[in-house]
Design a protein around this motif. Sequence first.
Motif, PDB file in Angstrom:
ATOM      1  N   SER A  15       0.831  -1.209   0.000  1.00 14.73           N
ATOM      2  CA  SER A  15       0.000   0.000   0.000  1.00 14.73           C
ATOM      3  C   SER A  15       0.865   1.259   0.000  1.00 14.73           C
ATOM      4  O   SER A  15       0.521   2.255  -0.653  1.00 14.73           O
ATOM      5  N   ARG A  16       2.013   1.225   0.692  1.00 15.32           N
ATOM      6  CA  ARG A  16       2.876   2.400   0.714  1.00 15.32           C
ATOM      7  C   ARG A  16       3.590   2.612  -0.615  1.00 15.32           C
ATOM      8  O   ARG A  16       3.846   3.754  -1.005  1.00 15.32           O
ATOM      9  N   LEU A  17       3.922   1.540  -1.322  1.00 13.15           N
ATOM     10  CA  LEU A  17       4.510   1.699  -2.649  1.00 13.15           C
ATOM     11  C   LEU A  17       3.495   2.297  -3.624  1.00 13.15           C
ATOM     12  O   LEU A  17       3.830   3.159  -4.438  1.00 13.15           O
ATOM     13  N   ILE A  18       2.249   1.833  -3.560  1.00  9.93           N
ATOM     14  CA  ILE A  18       1.200   2.408  -4.408  1.00  9.93           C
ATOM     15  C   ILE A  18       1.025   3.890  -4.073  1.00  9.93           C
ATOM     16  O   ILE A  18       0.911   4.744  -4.966  1.00  9.93           O
ATOM     17  N   TYR A  19       1.000   4.204  -2.791  1.00 13.58           N
ATOM     18  CA  TYR A  19       0.904   5.609  -2.374  1.00 13.58           C
ATOM     19  C   TYR A  19       2.069   6.424  -2.930  1.00 13.58           C
ATOM     20  O   TYR A  19       1.885   7.528  -3.459  1.00 13.58           O
ATOM     21  N   GLY A  20       3.287   5.874  -2.821  1.00 14.19           N
ATOM     22  CA  GLY A  20       4.460   6.594  -3.306  1.00 14.19           C
ATOM     23  C   GLY A  20       4.404   6.853  -4.798  1.00 14.19           C
ATOM     24  O   GLY A  20       4.743   7.945  -5.266  1.00 14.19           O
ATOM     25  N   MET A  21       3.955   5.862  -5.570  1.00 14.38           N
ATOM     26  CA  MET A  21       3.867   6.032  -7.020  1.00 14.38           C
ATOM     27  C   MET A  21       2.756   7.018  -7.392  1.00 14.38           C
ATOM     28  O   MET A  21       2.911   7.823  -8.314  1.00 14.38           O
ATOM     29  N   ALA A  22       1.634   6.960  -6.676  1.00 12.78           N
ATOM     30  CA  ALA A  22       0.545   7.897  -6.952  1.00 12.78           C
ATOM     31  C   ALA A  22       0.950   9.317  -6.565  1.00 12.78           C
ATOM     32  O   ALA A  22       0.598  10.289  -7.247  1.00 12.78           O
ATOM     33  N   ASN A  23       1.702   9.434  -5.487  1.00 14.88           N
ATOM     34  CA  ASN A  23       2.137  10.745  -5.025  1.00 14.88           C
ATOM     35  C   ASN A  23       3.077  11.401  -6.030  1.00 14.88           C
ATOM     36  O   ASN A  23       3.160  12.634  -6.107  1.00 14.88           O
ATOM     37  N   GLN A  24       3.792  10.572  -6.804  1.00 14.97           N
ATOM     38  CA  GLN A  24       4.665  11.098  -7.854  1.00 14.97           C
ATOM     39  C   GLN A  24       3.939  11.231  -9.191  1.00 14.97           C
ATOM     40  O   GLN A  24       4.536  11.580 -10.198  1.00 14.97           O
ATOM     41  N   GLY A  57      -0.074  13.558 -19.675  1.00 13.57           N
ATOM     42  CA  GLY A  57       1.076  13.968 -20.455  1.00 13.57           C
ATOM     43  C   GLY A  57       2.374  13.304 -20.065  1.00 13.57           C
ATOM     44  O   GLY A  57       2.492  12.636 -19.046  1.00 13.57           O
ATOM     45  N   ARG A  58       3.373  13.509 -20.891  1.00 16.64           N
ATOM     46  CA  ARG A  58       4.665  12.859 -20.761  1.00 16.64           C
ATOM     47  C   ARG A  58       5.360  13.180 -19.429  1.00 16.64           C
ATOM     48  O   ARG A  58       6.095  12.352 -18.889  1.00 16.64           O
ATOM     49  N   LYS A  59       5.146  14.372 -18.898  1.00 16.74           N
ATOM     50  CA  LYS A  59       5.870  14.759 -17.681  1.00 16.74           C
ATOM     51  C   LYS A  59       5.523  13.872 -16.487  1.00 16.74           C
ATOM     52  O   LYS A  59       6.280  13.794 -15.519  1.00 16.74           O
ATOM     53  N   THR A  60       4.384  13.173 -16.554  1.00 15.71           N
ATOM     54  CA  THR A  60       3.999  12.316 -15.433  1.00 15.71           C
ATOM     55  C   THR A  60       4.704  10.971 -15.464  1.00 15.71           C
ATOM     56  O   THR A  60       4.538  10.174 -14.556  1.00 15.71           O
ATOM     57  N   SER A  61       5.474  10.695 -16.526  1.00 14.05           N
ATOM     58  CA  SER A  61       6.103   9.385 -16.640  1.00 14.05           C
ATOM     59  C   SER A  61       7.438   9.298 -15.921  1.00 14.05           C
ATOM     60  O   SER A  61       8.099   8.279 -15.951  1.00 14.05           O
ATOM     61  N   THR A  62       7.867  10.412 -15.274  1.00 13.94           N
ATOM     62  CA  THR A  62       9.134  10.386 -14.545  1.00 13.94           C
ATOM     63  C   THR A  62       8.904   9.917 -13.119  1.00 13.94           C
ATOM     64  O   THR A  62       7.882  10.208 -12.511  1.00 13.94           O
ATOM     65  N   ILE A  63       9.868   9.189 -12.588  1.00 10.53           N
ATOM     66  CA  ILE A  63       9.727   8.630 -11.248  1.00 10.53           C
ATOM     67  C   ILE A  63      11.044   8.756 -10.502  1.00 10.53           C
ATOM     68  O   ILE A  63      12.115   8.544 -11.067  1.00 10.53           O
ATOM     69  N   ASP A  64      10.964   9.154  -9.251  1.00 14.55           N
ATOM     70  CA  ASP A  64      12.146   9.268  -8.391  1.00 14.55           C
ATOM     71  C   ASP A  64      12.074   8.154  -7.354  1.00 14.55           C
ATOM     72  O   ASP A  64      11.280   8.229  -6.411  1.00 14.55           O
ATOM     73  N   PRO A  65      12.878   7.105  -7.491  1.00 16.03           N
ATOM     74  CA  PRO A  65      12.777   5.965  -6.581  1.00 16.03           C
ATOM     75  C   PRO A  65      13.123   6.290  -5.138  1.00 16.03           C
ATOM     76  O   PRO A  65      12.706   5.576  -4.231  1.00 16.03           O
ATOM     77  N   THR A  66      13.870   7.365  -4.901  1.00 14.50           N
ATOM     78  CA  THR A  66      14.215   7.711  -3.522  1.00 14.50           C
ATOM     79  C   THR A  66      13.001   8.198  -2.742  1.00 14.50           C
ATOM     80  O   THR A  66      13.037   8.257  -1.511  1.00 14.50           O
ATOM     81  N   GLN A  67      11.918   8.553  -3.465  1.00 13.99           N
ATOM     82  CA  GLN A  67      10.714   9.050  -2.799  1.00 13.99           C
ATOM     83  C   GLN A  67       9.646   7.982  -2.624  1.00 13.99           C
ATOM     84  O   GLN A  67       8.617   8.232  -2.011  1.00 13.99           O
ATOM     85  N   LEU A  68       9.869   6.786  -3.167  1.00 13.43           N
ATOM     86  CA  LEU A  68       8.833   5.761  -3.124  1.00 13.43           C
ATOM     87  C   LEU A  68       8.549   5.264  -1.721  1.00 13.43           C
ATOM     88  O   LEU A  68       7.438   4.823  -1.421  1.00 13.43           O
ATOM     89  N   SER A  69       9.549   5.287  -0.874  1.00 12.74           N
ATOM     90  CA  SER A  69       9.361   4.745   0.472  1.00 12.74           C
ATOM     91  C   SER A  69       8.849   5.782   1.462  1.00 12.74           C
ATOM     92  O   SER A  69       8.667   5.480   2.628  1.00 12.74           O
ATOM     93  N   GLU A  70       8.620   7.018   0.988  1.00 15.87           N
ATOM     94  CA  GLU A  70       8.090   8.033   1.880  1.00 15.87           C
ATOM     95  C   GLU A  70       6.582   7.897   1.973  1.00 15.87           C
ATOM     96  O   GLU A  70       5.882   7.881   0.975  1.00 15.87           O
ATOM     97  N   GLU A  71       6.079   7.803   3.180  1.00 17.05           N
ATOM     98  CA  GLU A  71       4.663   7.592   3.388  1.00 17.05           C
ATOM     99  C   GLU A  71       4.177   8.371   4.599  1.00 17.05           C
ATOM    100  O   GLU A  71       4.982   8.849   5.394  1.00 17.05           O
ATOM    101  N   PRO A  72       2.871   8.528   4.764  1.00 21.51           N
ATOM    102  CA  PRO A  72       2.369   9.376   5.825  1.00 21.51           C
ATOM    103  C   PRO A  72       2.724   8.896   7.233  1.00 21.51           C
ATOM    104  O   PRO A  72       3.038   9.679   8.091  1.00 21.51           O
TER     105      PRO A  72
END
Length: 469
Positions: free
Chosen positions: A313-322, A446-461
């Motif tokens: 659930s936190r990985l999904i949150y991280g990807m949605a947040n990005q 759009g294309r700008k949403t296809s970028t992902i920063d893996p260092t932020q994936l583990s950040e969760e509330p």
Amino acid sequence: MSESVTAPSQPGSQPELKRVIGPKLLLFFVVGDILGTGIYALTGTVAGKVGGAAWLSFGLAFIVALFTATSYLELVGKYPKAAGAALYTHKAFGIHLLTFMVAFTVMSSGLTSAAAASRAFGGTYLQELVGEFSNGTTILVAIAFLAVLAGINFRGVAESVYLNVILTCVELSGLLIIIVLGFMAFGEGVADASRAFEFNEGNTFNLVIGGAALAFFAMVGFEDSVNMAEETNDPPRTFPRALFAGILITGVIYMLVAFFATAIVPLNVLGESTGPLLEIVKIAAVGFPLWLFALIALFAVTNSALINLMMASRLIYGMANQKVIPRWLGNVHPFRRTPWVAIIFTTLLAMGLTTSSQISVLGGTTALLLLAVFAIVNGAVLILRRDPVSHYHFKAPTVFPILGIICCVYLVIPGLSGRPAIQYIVAGVLLGIGLILWLVTWIFHGRKTSTIDPTQLSEEPELPPEMRR
């Protein structure tokens, strides 16, 4: 390789995590992350595929894990960030879609693992406490089990690394009981060592490989220790000792448990049981309280399922947040401060897996997904040799990542690994869902949403670092 693919954190933006984890705590974390559903639920299934020599398959799974662990050790020493495989993939290849798919594959492995644990929860161990019930009831219990865990996940679980030590000791106690009973069984003439060296009909090599493809499910978890990198004292020196020791301890325990299981329990009984270790207790220790061991086993699978659901659930949150998947999947509850939509989404997927697949399929699919990720990580460590760093870090002997790639790919390829087609279908459906989410977001935003920063994936509330699995 591009050096700009991962956005660096801004200096002073937030304080660094406190480094409080020493070698002993890290060792307990590694052992605790590996222990769980696999050995408690699938020992019998592996024996059913291989025969009495099932311990050889666990041994092979241990060797493959060891090869891959050397790659993780080199990478976590070079890049001590709590991001893991997604970060290493991103630094090595610089392809955002590949990084996303690796992250989604890890998330999917958490769902299949949690689903396997839910089926195990509703199996032999629970029925030892409340009485036998039908397969349909087992599925209903598994669904209810996941719903309860979703509620706990929603409220927010704040466990410390120190509590993880206690949890690990409880899970480990069940396996040590089995080992002690195993030695006692030999002393009392209850066990037959010759059975532990027998194979089912067929090619011996293929039998062992097929068993290892499933047994690897019991070894996964060691890779999650990299999420503790930012809170470990001197990670380049602490991690190698803790990770190697943790894998060695669990590997030896697993091989002993598998050896005693086939030497004590008739194969036809062992292969059909969803609570194989309970069968050992029944034969080797007639007076031992079965309810107590069943309770320990239920605790082990519950802990495993909860941690995996939280990670997913936190990985999904991280990807949605990005914004690489639909943003609404990252909605946070205003009072609980937990990602409630992601929790519902991942729990429903886990429930679907629970109702449609057996434990062996779910466990095998978990291993399949992670073996694919490990093959990429083993490749990444070789590519990133071109990216030297100034500080000291462990360096894997080059032959180990190469052997890791060969072994992981071999255990993934259809026809060689002996995996049933259903495991590839389940994995394909899960990854297809991820790809659809990515494409829908790309098309509408759009294309700008296809970028992902893996260092932020583990950040969760509201999730402590030690619970990111």
